[in-house]
Design an enzyme around this catalytic site. Structure first.
Site, short mmCIF file in Angstrom:
data_model
loop_
_atom_site.label_atom_id
_atom_site.label_comp_id
_atom_site.label_asym_id
_atom_site.label_seq_id
_atom_site.Cartn_x
_atom_site.Cartn_y
_atom_site.Cartn_z
N ASP A 40 3.68 -9.74 -11.37
CA ASP A 40 3.19 -8.37 -11.54
C ASP A 40 4.10 -7.45 -10.75
O ASP A 40 4.62 -7.82 -9.71
CB ASP A 40 1.71 -8.23 -11.18
CG ASP A 40 1.42 -8.24 -9.71
OD1 ASP A 40 1.53 -7.17 -9.07
OD2 ASP A 40 1.08 -9.31 -9.18
N GLU A 70 -10.35 -4.12 -6.38
CA GLU A 70 -10.15 -4.73 -5.07
C GLU A 70 -10.06 -3.72 -3.93
O GLU A 70 -9.81 -4.10 -2.79
CB GLU A 70 -8.87 -5.57 -5.09
CG GLU A 70 -7.61 -4.76 -5.41
CD GLU A 70 -6.35 -5.59 -5.37
OE1 GLU A 70 -6.13 -6.31 -4.39
OE2 GLU A 70 -5.57 -5.49 -6.34
#
Length: 169
Positions: free
Chosen positions: A7, A98
């Site tokens: 990512d 998150e």
């Protein structure tokens, strides 16, 4: 099927995706931005998307959330949809859940946020997954929510400590 990916976001700077492909990676999940405003689009998103596609990598995208309500999450999903409009994805797009501020929200609110964000984008025709890390998942995400959506799990151990279904790790 086992595929290897990375990512990337603005924090990685300019990425040479030809080198990424040559190093044996199959895909990249690209940060498209965060929050509820178009001005929070990742400044590297367009370049990363174009260059990853040109290098022959499969592409997905994610949106970092700092939502505190289901309404906020829906607004973030609408913004994400505007950013990724017209793009073709080979891998999921993801709700990145998150943020430390979300640790203090009631679990029912967090699960409602998942439904609001992911549900909105699924209705737009996208394949969407939930991205979070193991301890957040175990503390906040219900089995009901997990049964509805695929999971991209952030867990840096040699083997995840979460033993439920994982789509990507």
């Amino acid at each position: 099927m086992s595929a290897k990916g990375i990512d990337v976001s603005k924090w990685n700077g300019a990425v040479d995706f030809k080198k990424v492909k040559k190093a044996g990676y199959d895909f990249v999940i690209i940060n498209a931005g965060y929050g509820r405003y178009l001005g929070q689009k990742d400044p590297y998103f367009e370049t990363n998307y174009a260059n990853a596609k040109a290098a022959g990598l499969g592409v997905g995208a994610y949106w970092y959330s700092y939502a505190a309500t289901a309404t906020d999450a829906r607004t973030e999903a609408e913004t994400f949809a505007k950013v990724i409009a017209g793009k073709q994805f080979d891998y999921p797009i993801a709700f990145d859940l998150e943020d430390m501020s979300q640790n203090y929200l009631p679990n029912n609110v967090i699960n409602d946020m998942c439904d609001a964000f992911i549900g909105y984008l699924e209705k737009q025709g996208y394949y969407v997954c939930l991205y979070t890390f193991t301890s957040f998942l175990k503390r906040h995400i219900s089995d009901i929510t997990l049964s509805k959506y695929d999971l991209w799990l952030a867990d840096w151990a040699a083997k995840p400590s979460y033993h439920g279904p994982i789509g990507m790790w």
